[in-house]
Write a protein that holds these residues in place. Sequence first.
Motif, PDB file in Angstrom:
ATOM      1  N   SER A  79     -71.616  31.710  18.822  1.00 43.71           N
ATOM      2  CA  SER A  79     -72.265  30.397  18.888  1.00 43.71           C
ATOM      3  C   SER A  79     -71.239  29.367  19.334  1.00 43.71           C
ATOM      4  O   SER A  79     -70.026  29.590  19.234  1.00 43.71           O
ATOM      5  N   LEU A  80     -71.738  28.232  19.798  1.00 44.98           N
ATOM      6  CA  LEU A  80     -70.844  27.159  20.227  1.00 44.98           C
ATOM      7  C   LEU A  80     -70.030  26.633  19.056  1.00 44.98           C
ATOM      8  O   LEU A  80     -68.850  26.319  19.210  1.00 44.98           O
ATOM      9  N   ASP A  81     -70.677  26.560  17.881  1.00 51.08           N
ATOM     10  CA  ASP A  81     -69.956  26.076  16.693  1.00 51.08           C
ATOM     11  C   ASP A  81     -68.751  26.957  16.413  1.00 51.08           C
ATOM     12  O   ASP A  81     -67.644  26.470  16.184  1.00 51.08           O
ATOM     13  N   GLU A  82     -69.010  28.259  16.459  1.00 56.65           N
ATOM     14  CA  GLU A  82     -67.946  29.211  16.175  1.00 56.65           C
ATOM     15  C   GLU A  82     -66.828  29.082  17.228  1.00 56.65           C
ATOM     16  O   GLU A  82     -65.638  29.084  16.899  1.00 56.65           O
ATOM     17  N   ALA A  83     -67.221  28.954  18.494  1.00 53.15           N
ATOM     18  CA  ALA A  83     -66.241  28.828  19.571  1.00 53.15           C
ATOM     19  C   ALA A  83     -65.408  27.567  19.385  1.00 53.15           C
ATOM     20  O   ALA A  83     -64.172  27.581  19.506  1.00 53.15           O
ATOM     21  N   GLU A  84     -66.069  26.489  19.078  1.00 57.58           N
ATOM     22  CA  GLU A  84     -65.384  25.212  18.892  1.00 57.58           C
ATOM     23  C   GLU A  84     -64.379  25.311  17.739  1.00 57.58           C
ATOM     24  O   GLU A  84     -63.250  24.829  17.836  1.00 57.58           O
ATOM     25  N   GLU A  85     -64.785  25.988  16.664  1.00 63.13           N
ATOM     26  CA  GLU A  85     -63.886  26.182  15.530  1.00 63.13           C
ATOM     27  C   GLU A  85     -62.624  26.942  15.934  1.00 63.13           C
ATOM     28  O   GLU A  85     -61.520  26.569  15.545  1.00 63.13           O
ATOM     29  N   LEU A 137     -70.210  18.054  27.897  1.00 65.55           N
ATOM     30  CA  LEU A 137     -69.081  18.583  27.139  1.00 65.55           C
ATOM     31  C   LEU A 137     -69.412  18.647  25.665  1.00 65.55           C
ATOM     32  O   LEU A 137     -70.083  17.760  25.132  1.00 65.55           O
ATOM     33  N   ARG A 138     -68.893  19.687  25.042  1.00 64.86           N
ATOM     34  CA  ARG A 138     -69.168  19.851  23.628  1.00 64.86           C
ATOM     35  C   ARG A 138     -67.836  19.899  22.888  1.00 64.86           C
ATOM     36  O   ARG A 138     -66.976  20.723  23.199  1.00 64.86           O
ATOM     37  N   GLY A 139     -67.651  18.981  21.944  1.00 65.83           N
ATOM     38  CA  GLY A 139     -66.400  18.954  21.191  1.00 65.83           C
ATOM     39  C   GLY A 139     -66.686  18.882  19.710  1.00 65.83           C
ATOM     40  O   GLY A 139     -67.814  19.065  19.265  1.00 65.83           O
ATOM     41  N   GLU A 140     -65.625  18.602  18.964  1.00 64.34           N
ATOM     42  CA  GLU A 140     -65.710  18.537  17.512  1.00 64.34           C
ATOM     43  C   GLU A 140     -66.787  17.555  17.068  1.00 64.34           C
ATOM     44  O   GLU A 140     -67.500  17.781  16.105  1.00 64.34           O
ATOM     45  N   ARG A 141     -66.863  16.437  17.807  1.00 60.13           N
ATOM     46  CA  ARG A 141     -67.798  15.393  17.378  1.00 60.13           C
ATOM     47  C   ARG A 141     -69.118  15.415  18.152  1.00 60.13           C
ATOM     48  O   ARG A 141     -69.729  14.391  18.384  1.00 60.13           O
ATOM     49  N   GLY A 142     -69.512  16.586  18.614  1.00 58.43           N
ATOM     50  CA  GLY A 142     -70.804  16.705  19.282  1.00 58.43           C
ATOM     51  C   GLY A 142     -70.681  16.676  20.795  1.00 58.43           C
ATOM     52  O   GLY A 142     -69.620  16.953  21.342  1.00 58.43           O
ATOM     53  N   GLU A 143     -71.792  16.305  21.423  1.00 58.43           N
ATOM     54  CA  GLU A 143     -71.872  16.436  22.868  1.00 58.43           C
ATOM     55  C   GLU A 143     -71.652  15.086  23.550  1.00 58.43           C
ATOM     56  O   GLU A 143     -72.072  14.061  23.048  1.00 58.43           O
ATOM     57  N   ARG A 144     -70.990  15.104  24.693  1.00 59.38           N
ATOM     58  CA  ARG A 144     -70.914  13.885  25.503  1.00 59.38           C
ATOM     59  C   ARG A 144     -71.072  14.251  26.968  1.00 59.38           C
ATOM     60  O   ARG A 144     -70.891  15.404  27.366  1.00 59.38           O
ATOM     61  N   GLY A 165     -60.804  17.212  26.256  1.00 53.83           N
ATOM     62  CA  GLY A 165     -59.836  17.427  25.180  1.00 53.83           C
ATOM     63  C   GLY A 165     -59.987  18.876  24.749  1.00 53.83           C
ATOM     64  O   GLY A 165     -60.046  19.765  25.591  1.00 53.83           O
ATOM     65  N   GLN A 166     -60.070  19.108  23.446  1.00 54.56           N
ATOM     66  CA  GLN A 166     -60.344  20.470  22.994  1.00 54.56           C
ATOM     67  C   GLN A 166     -61.858  20.656  23.019  1.00 54.56           C
ATOM     68  O   GLN A 166     -62.508  20.817  21.990  1.00 54.56           O
TER      69      GLN A 166
END
Lengths: 169, 298
Positions: B15-21, B141-148, B165-166
Amino acid sequence: MSISLCVIVNGNEHHLDVAPHHTLLDALREELGLTGTKRGCEVGDCGACTVLLNGKAVNSCLVLAAETEGAEVVTIEGVAGREGLHPLQEAFIREGAVQCGFCTPGMILSALALLRENPRPSDAEVRQALSGNLCRCTGYAKIVQAVLDASDASLVPGFGRPEGLRPSR
Amino acid sequence: MLSKLREFQYLRPRSLDEAEELIQQFGPDARILAGGTDLLVRMKERGLRARVVVDLKAIPGLAGIHAEPDGSLRIGALTTLGDIERSSHIRAHFPLLWQGASCVGSVQVRNRATVGGNLCNASPAADTAPPLLALGGEAILRGERGERRLLLEKFFTGPGRTAMGQEILVGISIPPNGAGSSLYLKHSPRRAMDIAIVSVAVRLDVDSQTGVCGKASIVLGAVAPVPLRARAAEQTLEGQRLTAQRLEDAARAAQEAAQPIGDLRGTAAYRREMVWVLTRRALVEASGAGEGSTFFQG
Ligand SMILES: Cc1cc2nc3c(=O)[nH]c(=O)nc-3n(C[C@H](O)[C@H](O)[C@H](O)COP(=O)(O)OP(=O)(O)OC[C@H]3O[C@@H](n4cnc5c(N)ncnc54)[C@H](O)[C@@H]3O)c2cc1C
Ligand code: FES
Ligand code: FES
């Protein structure tokens, strides 16, 4: 740490333990002994390592073995049938499209992928489809001719489905 | 002989959450893997080190081409260039992107290479960049604080550098293309399998009644640290009737905007000259002043 995989290669299911940094090319040649797939440049330039991955031509040197979990791979060893060579292989021999042979497995798989999608390609379409496969011997004309020759046979039922290969999903 | 790759850990988030982590956890030690046609080459040839490779391909929903009812297009970052090339919708409605994607590498490369990887790799010569910039594309883009969302024009910050960023690029959104005519020209020594010495994407909205040009987009590849929008050249055309002189003036303005470097593919002077040649040719063809407007790759 190794990764356990299940891959279908030339129609047979294989359970492999691979190192994460080994490529599909490494696994085919070193684990499965399928040395028909050639190791050339290692960086996508020469096409000698071309195999079909889920029906599409790819450079196996740029695919990690770990990425192929559950996938279907066809190598040159899976192209000929029990009754003999594939019509594309026959055409390569007939036309004199094989000299040293190093590029041939990759050429055959790229050509097979083309003829499955486009059974009646033009000369330009064949050249375009083979532009990622380098040959240092033949000058390409005979290879292109062989593929055009085989395109007549490509309308024969079962052409694109080498022996042992399951119908594409 | 075995792989030229050095050891790393291979992770396959679902999942994207897992990837982001994972990306937060490993920071610069982690490399994102899409098609691998840039990443694995850099790791093999240029000693790029990765302790952890995070493969995005098991995350559902990151590949695919979605035509929206309003005529806009959304493309998942993991969509391969081969799938773009095989899309009749993109070929018919966004030919500029089709042309850019179709001239990358070989069949084998396009079957793996993704559009997201082409952009994130941030080569000034990336072949989908000028088309996507000219089409007004946005990165999702998807980051720690959601999508932009970020206009692709602001995405590139230097060779190999982006404004991410990350973050993970999840997709690209392209506004409706309308009836504009467009062309992507790539100049490279070999027709296939070679990166651009110079490339240009042009897109013109010409009123068929009056012959006046509305919005014009001219984007240059491989002649600056980033894919370069040639604003002054665009302004030469907007609101004007497209005479041969205007097209020529615009091509000169594009040439002036270019800041090429010289390398083994071509000297800076040669590149600058080719910007003028290629931009003029693209404008002539796209404006209908040429012999027809077939896709040309020279
Ligand atoms: C033989 C050959 C010929 C080539 N010819 C051309 C050419 O003509 N024109 C051209 O433009 N390119 C060319 N390339 C380069 C390459 O194929 C493309 O840039 C390709 O689109 C990269 O996509 P990928 O999915 O393989 O990226 P990868 O190699 O997987 O990734 C590239 C970079 O982007 C990052 N990344 C990837 N996806 C994401 C994401 N979703 N979010 C955040 N970061 C991400 C990775 O971490 C990595 O740093 C060629 C490559 C080869 C090997
Ligand atoms: S060995 Fe894979 S392309 Fe050359
Ligand atoms: S036959 Fe020798 S490389 Fe092609």
